[in-house]
Design a protein around this motif. Structure first.
Motif, PDB file in Angstrom:
ATOM      1  N   GLY A 115       0.716  -1.334   0.163  1.00 51.57           N
ATOM      2  CA  GLY A 115       0.043  -0.051  -0.014  1.00 51.57           C
ATOM      3  C   GLY A 115       0.793   1.396  -0.103  1.00 51.57           C
ATOM      4  N   MET A 116       2.127   1.271  -0.130  1.00 48.61           N
ATOM      5  CA  MET A 116       3.021   2.500  -0.141  1.00 48.61           C
ATOM      6  C   MET A 116       3.351   3.022  -1.689  1.00 48.61           C
ATOM      7  SD  MET A 116       5.595   1.074   2.784  1.00 48.61           S
ATOM      8  CE  MET A 116       4.844   0.290   4.299  1.00 48.61           C
ATOM      9  N   GLY A 117       2.493   3.769  -1.913  1.00 50.18           N
ATOM     10  CA  GLY A 117       2.729   4.303  -3.024  1.00 50.18           C
ATOM     11  C   GLY A 117       1.278   5.253  -3.779  1.00 50.18           C
ATOM     12  N   SER A 118       1.542   5.997  -4.697  1.00 48.15           N
ATOM     13  CA  SER A 118       0.050   6.595  -5.340  1.00 48.15           C
ATOM     14  C   SER A 118       0.088   6.599  -6.788  1.00 48.15           C
ATOM     15  CB  SER A 118       0.538   8.133  -4.845  1.00 48.15           C
ATOM     16  OG  SER A 118       0.699   8.285  -3.733  1.00 48.15           O
ATOM     17  N   LEU A 158     -13.109  -3.557  -3.288  1.00 51.03           N
ATOM     18  CA  LEU A 158     -12.515  -2.981  -2.051  1.00 51.03           C
ATOM     19  C   LEU A 158     -11.114  -2.514  -2.105  1.00 51.03           C
ATOM     20  CD1 LEU A 158     -13.526  -6.105   0.502  1.00 51.03           C
ATOM     21  CD2 LEU A 158     -14.747  -3.661  -0.009  1.00 51.03           C
ATOM     22  N   GLY A 159     -10.892  -1.307  -1.537  1.00 48.78           N
ATOM     23  CA  GLY A 159      -9.435  -1.123  -1.750  1.00 48.78           C
ATOM     24  C   GLY A 159      -9.231  -0.599  -0.274  1.00 48.78           C
ATOM     25  N   SER A 160      -8.131  -0.154   0.142  1.00 45.92           N
ATOM     26  CA  SER A 160      -7.423   0.281   1.350  1.00 45.92           C
ATOM     27  C   SER A 160      -7.117   1.696   1.467  1.00 45.92           C
ATOM     28  CB  SER A 160      -6.562  -0.676   1.933  1.00 45.92           C
ATOM     29  OG  SER A 160      -5.454  -0.726   1.560  1.00 45.92           O
ATOM     30  N   ASP A 161      -7.288   2.446   2.354  1.00 49.97           N
ATOM     31  CA  ASP A 161      -6.972   3.868   2.200  1.00 49.97           C
ATOM     32  C   ASP A 161      -6.187   4.148   3.665  1.00 49.97           C
ATOM     33  OD1 ASP A 161      -7.188   6.649   2.583  1.00 49.97           O
ATOM     34  OD2 ASP A 161      -8.463   6.648   0.835  1.00 49.97           O
ATOM     35  N   THR A 162      -4.949   4.373   3.439  1.00 47.91           N
ATOM     36  CA  THR A 162      -4.076   4.975   4.752  1.00 47.91           C
ATOM     37  C   THR A 162      -3.691   6.322   4.523  1.00 47.91           C
ATOM     38  OG1 THR A 162      -2.882   2.849   4.508  1.00 47.91           O
ATOM     39  CG2 THR A 162      -1.969   4.645   5.738  1.00 47.91           C
ATOM     40  N   GLY A 163      -3.680   7.014   3.389  1.00 46.86           N
ATOM     41  CA  GLY A 163      -3.270   8.428   3.141  1.00 46.86           C
ATOM     42  C   GLY A 163      -3.993   9.051   2.042  1.00 46.86           C
ATOM     43  N   GLY A 164      -4.902   8.317   1.466  1.00 49.12           N
ATOM     44  CA  GLY A 164      -5.553   8.656   0.184  1.00 49.12           C
ATOM     45  C   GLY A 164      -5.844   7.489  -0.871  1.00 49.12           C
ATOM     46  N   SER A 165      -5.350   6.240  -0.607  1.00 47.69           N
ATOM     47  CA  SER A 165      -5.313   5.387  -1.393  1.00 47.69           C
ATOM     48  C   SER A 165      -6.422   4.531  -1.953  1.00 47.69           C
ATOM     49  CB  SER A 165      -4.442   4.074  -0.678  1.00 47.69           C
ATOM     50  OG  SER A 165      -2.936   4.286  -0.580  1.00 47.69           O
ATOM     51  N   ARG A 187     -10.635  -3.845  10.084  1.00 50.58           N
ATOM     52  CA  ARG A 187      -9.404  -4.002   9.784  1.00 50.58           C
ATOM     53  C   ARG A 187      -8.985  -5.364   9.796  1.00 50.58           C
ATOM     54  NH1 ARG A 187      -5.550  -1.829  12.144  1.00 50.58           N
ATOM     55  NH2 ARG A 187      -6.553  -1.411  14.146  1.00 50.58           N
ATOM     56  N   TYR A 188      -9.778  -6.463  10.540  1.00 53.06           N
ATOM     57  CA  TYR A 188      -9.160  -7.712  10.579  1.00 53.06           C
ATOM     58  C   TYR A 188      -9.074  -8.345   9.221  1.00 53.06           C
ATOM     59  CZ  TYR A 188      -8.801 -12.672  11.600  1.00 53.06           C
ATOM     60  OH  TYR A 188      -8.535 -13.953  11.598  1.00 53.06           O
ATOM     61  N   GLY A 189      -7.745  -8.653   8.880  1.00 53.43           N
ATOM     62  CA  GLY A 189      -7.589  -9.348   7.703  1.00 53.43           C
ATOM     63  C   GLY A 189      -6.843  -8.309   6.802  1.00 53.43           C
ATOM     64  N   LEU A 190      -6.741  -7.177   7.032  1.00 55.69           N
ATOM     65  CA  LEU A 190      -6.096  -6.204   6.132  1.00 55.69           C
ATOM     66  C   LEU A 190      -4.494  -6.267   6.519  1.00 55.69           C
ATOM     67  CD1 LEU A 190      -6.043  -3.763   4.243  1.00 55.69           C
ATOM     68  CD2 LEU A 190      -6.530  -2.314   6.055  1.00 55.69           C
ATOM     69  N   ILE A 191      -3.818  -6.564   5.666  1.00 57.08           N
ATOM     70  CA  ILE A 191      -2.249  -6.503   5.994  1.00 57.08           C
ATOM     71  C   ILE A 191      -1.898  -5.115   6.596  1.00 57.08           C
ATOM     72  CG2 ILE A 191       0.024  -6.751   4.873  1.00 57.08           C
ATOM     73  CD1 ILE A 191      -1.138  -9.143   3.414  1.00 57.08           C
ATOM     74  N   ALA A 192      -1.296  -4.791   7.587  1.00 56.11           N
ATOM     75  CA  ALA A 192      -0.917  -3.554   8.117  1.00 56.11           C
ATOM     76  C   ALA A 192       0.108  -2.870   7.339  1.00 56.11           C
ATOM     77  CB  ALA A 192      -0.639  -3.701   9.623  1.00 56.11           C
ATOM     78  N   TYR A 193      -0.248  -1.627   7.359  1.00 51.36           N
ATOM     79  CA  TYR A 193       0.779  -0.579   6.830  1.00 51.36           C
ATOM     80  C   TYR A 193       1.087   0.295   7.992  1.00 51.36           C
ATOM     81  CZ  TYR A 193       2.206   3.842   4.476  1.00 51.36           C
ATOM     82  OH  TYR A 193       2.673   4.925   4.232  1.00 51.36           O
ATOM     83  N   ALA A 194      -0.077   1.076   8.265  1.00 53.91           N
ATOM     84  CA  ALA A 194      -0.083   2.183   9.431  1.00 53.91           C
ATOM     85  C   ALA A 194      -1.469   1.854  10.107  1.00 53.91           C
ATOM     86  CB  ALA A 194       0.245   3.318   8.920  1.00 53.91           C
TER      87      ALA A 194
END
Length: 471
Positions: A115-118, A158-165, A187-194
């Protein structure tokens, strides 16, 4: 065809879940080589579709799932070589809830590693392309999910949003993307970033489709201590009359927008005024500084969360005679951007720098939240661009700082834990432009109600499918 339309036709018996699955699978095989939205397709899709009870609320609806969300028995890579062969023995709560209501997982979508990128260029496997222009990025990190929905390779994602993702790729691909209030979706089952920022969020081509998903996804989960006990009522909210609302337009410190973004913002303001909104410009003084705080806090949490990938328990294990050699060789498999953020995060947490960086960023976060609470005493909603420009060309952001600036307009809601929705609001040439609505904590339904009003007022002018006819 939109998800709520498919749902009606399946309920009437005009379509079977199997027929829907066959049609989408055919479309994916024809069009995805041009977009590369998917990393893995569900090999059991047709068999599962045959077993679905057509009477279930989401029967026949296919969902593309970002590949950092665990799916039992279906490969989940997080876009990384370290998890290239990982097949989870458990299911994310979000996925389990959708399946229980009859939805089917079509496949797993591409993303920036962990999840690290834009831009989805930081996937360890291949970049995803923008369906409106394959020479451009789809945004990130949920670029695969956004591209799949935009191309109608799947009606829902489904997506995940940490800072705008979720929101930035939704803007670049001309779809809707919701970052719920922090804790609204498990968040259970979401591979953690932050972990203090991560949220699973839905993506679709209509606010009505987002409401379908959120009614299924939202709610407390005993497997996630941060989940909220707020009753789902999203479809009900769309049926309610639109109340008189005060809309605050945020412009302070947000300059340098492209002409198409500025035009979309002005047109949206006029449209909302025509709907009876009281519109005024407001000040959120700390918002322009949120990006700096985010890129201290998020990498700090990432350095802690990703420490588990050391070759001893999780993911790929590289070979080495000594333990330190195993750890070193295993962690060398991280992509460059992931390594960069781990190093930044480890630095700001290190002795002598913790107080100077991490603690100051946390204090700033508290100030940002306090300013947001004060703002929502003045207005009911905030409006600002999702991104300062439409999708940029592949390879156009080699400087990591330039890539980080893509999150300028989205990180404020993330740090404050607020719900935020990106919705299609115009075009710059042939490229979509999105705008962003923010609501007070826990008022996610209000965002969908306003987005639905925008859809109705514009006669869905922005719901385009760029490659081929929609199903």
């Amino acid at each position: 065809m939109l998800a709520h339309e498919i749902r009606v036709r399946v309920a009437r018996g005009e379509l079977s879940p199997l027929e829907v699955a066959q049609a989408y699978l055919k479309r994916v095989r024809e069009l995805d080589p041009r977009v590369q939205a998917f990393l893995t397709l569900n090999p059991d899709l047709l068999e599962e579709a045959q077993r679905v009870d057509p009477g279930l609320p989401l029967a026949g609806l296919l969902v593309a799932v970002k590949d950092n969300i665990a799916t039992r028995g279906l490969r989940t890579t997080a876009g990384s070589r370290l998890l290239e062969r990982f097949v989870p023995p458990y299911e994310a709560t979000a996925v389990a809830r959708l399946k229980a209501l009859g939805a089917l997982v079509l496949g797993k979508t591409n993303l920036d590693e962990f999840g690290m990128g834009s831009s989805t260029e930081h996937s360890a496997f291949f970049p995803t392309r923008n369906p409106f222009d394959p020479s451009r990025v789809p945004g990130g990190s949920s670029g695969g999910s956004a591209a799949a929905v935009a191309t109608d390779l799947a009606p829902l994602a489904l997506g995940s949003d940490t800072g705008g993702s979720v929101r930035q790729p939704a803007s670049f691909c001309g779809v809707l993307g919701l970052k719920p209030t922090y804790g609204r979706v498990s968040r259970y089952g979401l591979i953690a970033y932050a972990s203090s920022l991560d949220q699973i969020g839905p993506m679709a081509r209509s606010a009505k489709d987002l409401a379908l998903l959120m009614d299924a996804l939202a709610g407390p989960d005993p497997l996630d201590a941060t989940s909220l006990d707020l009753s789902p009522r999203f479809q009900e909210a769309l049926e309610a009359p639109l109340p008189p609302l005060r809309l605050g337009v945020v412009r302070e410190g947000l300059s340098g927008n492209s002409p198409g973004v500025e035009r979309a913002l002005e047109e949206a303001v006029s449209l909302f005024q025509g709907l009876g909104f009281a519109v005024k410009e407001v000040s959120w003084p700390s918002l322009p500084l949120a990006l700096a705080a985010y890129y201290i806090l998020a990498p700090a949490e990432a350095s802690s969360n990703l420490a588990r990938y050391d070759g001893t328990l999780y993911g790929v294990r590289a070979e080495g005679e000594e333990l330190w050699q195993v750890v070193e060789a295993t962690r060398a498999l991280f992509g460059l951007e992931v390594k960069r953020r781990i190093l930044v995060g480890t630095f700001v947490l290190s002795s002598g720098y913790y107080e100077a960086y991490y603690e100051r960023a946390q204090a700033f976060r508290r100030r940002l939240k306090a300013e947001a609470r004060a703002l929502f005493q003045e207005v009911d909603l905030l409006l600002l661009p999702t991104a300062p420009h439409p999708a940029f060309p592949l390879g156009a952001r080699p400087d990591p700082l330039a890539m980080y600036r893509e999150d300028l307009y989205t990180v404020g809601a993330s740090l404050a834990g607020l719900p935020a929705l990106s919705f299609p609001a115009g075009f710059e040439g042939h490229l979509p432009v999105g705008l962003q609505l923010l609501a007070p904590w826990g008022r996610d339904e209000l965002l969908l109600r306003v987005a639905w009003a925008h859809e109705e007022a514009t006669d869905r002018a922005f719901l385009r499918t760029p490659l081929g006819e929609a199903l």
